[in-house]
Structures are given as structure tokens and as C-alpha cells.
Motif scaffolding. Sequence first.
Motif, short mmCIF file in Angstrom:
data_model
loop_
_atom_site.label_atom_id
_atom_site.label_comp_id
_atom_site.label_asym_id
_atom_site.label_seq_id
_atom_site.Cartn_x
_atom_site.Cartn_y
_atom_site.Cartn_z
N PRO A 108 -1.02 -4.27 4.52
CA PRO A 108 -2.52 -4.33 5.01
C PRO A 108 -2.43 -4.87 6.57
N ASP A 109 -1.53 -5.79 6.77
CA ASP A 109 -1.58 -6.42 8.07
C ASP A 109 -0.80 -5.78 9.08
N MET A 110 -0.38 -4.75 8.73
CA MET A 110 0.81 -3.95 9.67
C MET A 110 -0.47 -3.46 10.89
N SER A 111 -0.10 -2.93 11.82
CA SER A 111 -0.89 -2.04 12.61
C SER A 111 -0.66 -0.83 12.26
N PHE A 112 -1.66 0.36 12.66
CA PHE A 112 -1.56 1.44 12.55
C PHE A 112 0.02 2.09 13.09
N LEU A 113 0.55 1.52 14.12
CA LEU A 113 1.60 2.04 14.99
C LEU A 113 2.85 1.59 13.87
N GLU A 114 2.77 0.40 13.30
CA GLU A 114 4.04 -0.20 12.77
C GLU A 114 4.11 0.54 11.38
N MET A 115 3.09 0.89 10.81
CA MET A 115 2.99 1.88 9.74
C MET A 115 3.80 3.14 9.96
N LEU A 116 3.42 3.69 11.29
CA LEU A 116 4.27 4.98 11.75
C LEU A 116 5.56 4.51 12.03
N MET A 125 0.57 20.90 10.27
CA MET A 125 0.46 19.43 9.63
C MET A 125 1.66 19.43 8.62
N SER A 126 2.15 18.32 8.42
CA SER A 126 3.29 17.97 7.76
C SER A 126 2.87 16.93 6.65
N THR A 127 3.14 16.92 5.33
CA THR A 127 2.83 15.78 4.53
C THR A 127 4.12 14.94 4.16
N TYR A 128 3.58 13.49 4.53
CA TYR A 128 4.84 12.57 4.04
C TYR A 128 4.10 11.63 3.20
N GLN A 129 4.96 10.75 2.32
CA GLN A 129 4.53 9.65 1.54
C GLN A 129 5.19 8.41 2.29
N VAL A 130 4.31 7.39 2.50
CA VAL A 130 4.86 6.04 2.56
C VAL A 130 4.63 5.11 1.78
N ASP A 131 5.66 4.10 1.48
CA ASP A 131 5.22 3.02 0.31
C ASP A 131 5.76 1.56 1.11
N GLY A 132 5.00 0.66 0.26
CA GLY A 132 5.35 -0.76 0.96
C GLY A 132 4.67 -1.08 2.23
N ILE A 133 3.44 -0.58 2.33
CA ILE A 133 2.81 -0.90 3.71
C ILE A 133 1.82 -2.04 3.52
N MET A 167 0.77 -1.20 0.02
CA MET A 167 0.02 -0.17 -0.13
C MET A 167 0.95 1.39 -0.16
N LYS A 168 0.53 2.07 -0.83
CA LYS A 168 1.13 3.64 -0.66
C LYS A 168 0.18 4.52 -0.28
N LEU A 169 0.62 5.31 0.85
CA LEU A 169 -0.16 6.20 1.45
C LEU A 169 0.48 7.68 1.64
N THR A 170 -0.77 8.69 1.79
CA THR A 170 -0.21 9.97 2.21
C THR A 170 -0.48 10.33 3.27
N LEU A 171 0.35 10.51 4.25
CA LEU A 171 -0.17 10.93 5.62
C LEU A 171 0.33 12.50 5.92
N ARG A 172 -0.69 12.93 6.77
CA ARG A 172 -0.47 14.44 6.97
C ARG A 172 -0.50 14.37 8.55
N VAL A 173 0.77 14.73 9.11
CA VAL A 173 0.86 14.44 10.50
C VAL A 173 1.09 15.89 11.06
N TRP A 174 0.37 15.98 12.51
CA TRP A 174 0.68 16.96 13.12
C TRP A 174 2.15 17.06 13.70
N ARG A 175 3.21 18.14 13.45
CA ARG A 175 4.36 18.11 13.87
C ARG A 175 4.49 19.40 14.76
#
Lengths: 223, 249
Positions: free
Chosen positions: B29-37, B19-27, B1-9
Motif C-alpha cells: 500500500p506504500d507503493m506509488s501508482f507508478l511503482e506498482m506499474l 484494454m488488456s487485463t493483467y494480474q499483479v501480486d505483492g503490491i 495487495m493483489k490487483l487486476t489491472l485493465r490497461v490500454w495497450r
Amino acid sequence: MARTVWDSTVGKKTVMAVSGLIMLLYLVAHMIGNLKIFFGADEFNHYAHWLRTVGEPLMHYEWTLWVIRVVLVVAVVAHAVSAYQLSRRDIRARPSKYVHKKPRASYATRTMRWGGIILGLFIVWHILDLTTGTVHSGGFEAGKPYQNVVDTFSTWYGNAIYIVAMLAVGLHIRHGFWSAAQTLGVGSRTRDRALKAVANVLALLLTAGFLAVPVGVMTGVVS
Amino acid sequence: MKLTLRVWRQKNADAEGAMSTYQVDGISPDMSFLEMLDTLNEELILKGEEPVAFDHDCREGICGACSLVINGDAHGPERTTTCQLHMRSFKDGDTIDIEPWRAAAFPVIKDLVVDRSAFDRIIQAGGYISVPTGSAPDAHATPVPKPDADFAFEHAECIGCGACVAACPNGAAMLFTSAKVNHLNVLPQGAPERETRVLDMVAQMDEEGFGGCTLAGECATACPKGIPLTSITGMNKEWLRATRKAAKK
């Protein structure tokens, strides 16, 4: 005890619940009384006069009415002051909003504060219009409430103000009655559906009952 | 999965955040949300950037350490804690907004971490029972009726994560406080402090600058442990009872 109640958020909500229920009881009586307008000028005016002689001979002329008025003013002031203080506190407790906004809670819940302000302003207009006659359209005549009501609802703004306020009162009661039950600790999981149903029925009956009068005048049933 | 994250910094408690924008790739679906972070943070560290600070501990949904308001929902779209939320609840290509708990009584310390010690002080005010120390009493020494035990347990499930405060439009801590009050007040072990508990905990709750209850019900919807809204009703009842009793003395 009074200090504990007034200084606590839970206590102030209790003040709101009790004062709200007092006003709700009054509204039920007021709505039923209003419907007498459909039985003609004589019956309506006679009812209005009777309100001034209730409790005689124990009570003097208009005493009962004034007791009710004082209770209502105390209830309105207590309700409004508590609401103002609690709202200020609530807004301070949540200074920064979320960037990602979601529609929250029911319409009735979200409109409690603005609805309350609208109702407060309405009460002032309503009294100046039909009790003192200060802002009444046409010639206000004390002791002739039937004609006064017809005059008010013969103007477009009289109808508009009244209809908006009655919709606001319905919404306010819908959330307010159920909330009062929770605040006073009488709600429970088994009673929840019943309480919500009573709140909805009360809201609908009161709004419909109150709106019947301007609709009656507009359609010529009352003239 | 490829996601765009908008995170409060936010650098620290005094700094302005955004809010800062980040891209994450290779996520997965079995990961927990915290593992994604965690994945995002590893990438940030490799790039020499400051990783995103967020609270977490057991990652089993039982400690109440994790938080995060995800797309406007405390703990995200499922009724669970953020650590037990999995990426299968999102779609490939989604943009996800991640914000800290928002309440005056929960000031941001850094990024997504807020100071929840106000809850500790509410517990200190009355969220305990007084018992003699020593060896554990026999399990059947104090009989508890089954319905009371169930009621107490339902409220004891509260893990004190603060999702109720984060979800409440008034930043109120009523659901948290009521869960604790109901849990202890129904049990015989909690009876000696029944009145002072509710009065002191509510007073401390107000003292901390939490808002009041308008019965919007957002707290109960957000609660990962399913503490019911009627918990607040129960606390109101206990508070009124205690106030009446205190007045008679």
C-alpha cells in the motif's frame, strides 16, 4: 473585430452569452405578461393588444413588436449557429471515449445541447400554435389570445409539450445564466455563490411562472 | 495487495488499441501508482512481453510528465499527480482501469503515452515575457503588490500535465491556457505583452483542435494543482479586453 470574435471559441461563447441574455430578458417580460391571464379575459386580451401599440405615436402600429421579433430571431439564430458550431468542434476534439465511464457534471450541464434542441423545436410549435394559429387546436382567433391559450391547454399534448419545454428552459437557464457570467468575465470566486443563486432563482421563477398558466387551465382557475 | 489491472495497450499511433487485463501480486500500500506499474513491467519483461509504456519523470508531483486516467479520473481518485498517488487509495482485490489522456489534440503515441506538444505550441504563442538578458535584476526592482503576487503564484502552479484536457468532456485546454495567461498578465513583467499574449494563446489553442469550454467544471476538479475554474473566467475577461483594445487601434 467581428471576425476575431466569430473565429474564436472564446468569441463564439461570447455571442452565445449575449444572445442568451437577450432571450432571458425577453423570457422574464413574457412570463410576467402571461400571468395577466389570471386577471381575466379582458385584461389579458387588452394587454395583448397593447403589445401592438407600444411606442405609439412615435412607432406605428406593431412596429415595436416587430423590432422585438427581429432582435429575438437574430438572437435565436446566433445562439443556435454558435452552439451547433461549437458542439461540432467539441465532439471532434474528443473522438474516443473512456472505457471506464463516470457520471460527469450536473444534469443541467449535460442536458444543454439536447435541451437547446427541444427548446428550438418548442419555439416553432409555440409560434405555429399561438401566433399564427397554423397548428392550433380548435378555432384560432387572432386578437382573442385568452381563448386561444385556454384551447391549447385543454388538449393533453398541448400541456405535455409545454410542460416538457418549460422544465427544459429552467434547466437551460440554470447552467446558462451562470455560464454567461463566466464567459463575459464577470464571475469571480467571491461572486460565484451569488451568481449561482441568481441562476437558480431565475430558473425556478421562470419555470414556475410559465407553468402556472397550463396548471391554471387544467385546474379550471382559467377557463 | 493483489490487483487486476485493465490497461490500454496500443502498439503505435496508427495501431488500434484495446484494454488488456493483467494480474499483479505483492503490491505494498506504500507503493506509488507508478511503482506498482514498474512492478507490472518487471514481470512483463521477465515473461518476454512488451512492457507498458507510460510517461513519468520527477515522481515528486512537480514536473507534469505523468498522466493516466485511472478508473475514469485523470490522475486517479486523489487530488494529486499519478506519481504521488499511493496504492493505499485502493483495496486488495480491486480492478483498476488505466487509460491514456483522451483528446484529439493529444494523440496516443504508444500505450499510455500521448503527444502533449500542443501545449508547448500554446506556450510558444505567448506564454513568456520579454526581458533583457544579462545579470538577474534586483529582487525589489519591480514592486508587485502582494495580492497580485499571490494570484500569479496560484496560476503559476500549473505543471502542464494535461489532466484538464483529459477530464474535459470537450477535450478543451481552457484551464491550462487560462492558468498561463492569468499568471503572466497580472504581473508588471507580463504587462507589455498582455493583449497579444491572450489573443495569440487562445488562437493557438483553437488551432490545435482543442474543444471549447462548456463550463462543466471537470478540469478544475481534476487539476492536481487546484487551478480554480474562475481562472477561465479571468482569461475570458482578458480576451474580451484585448479584443476591444485591438479593435480601437
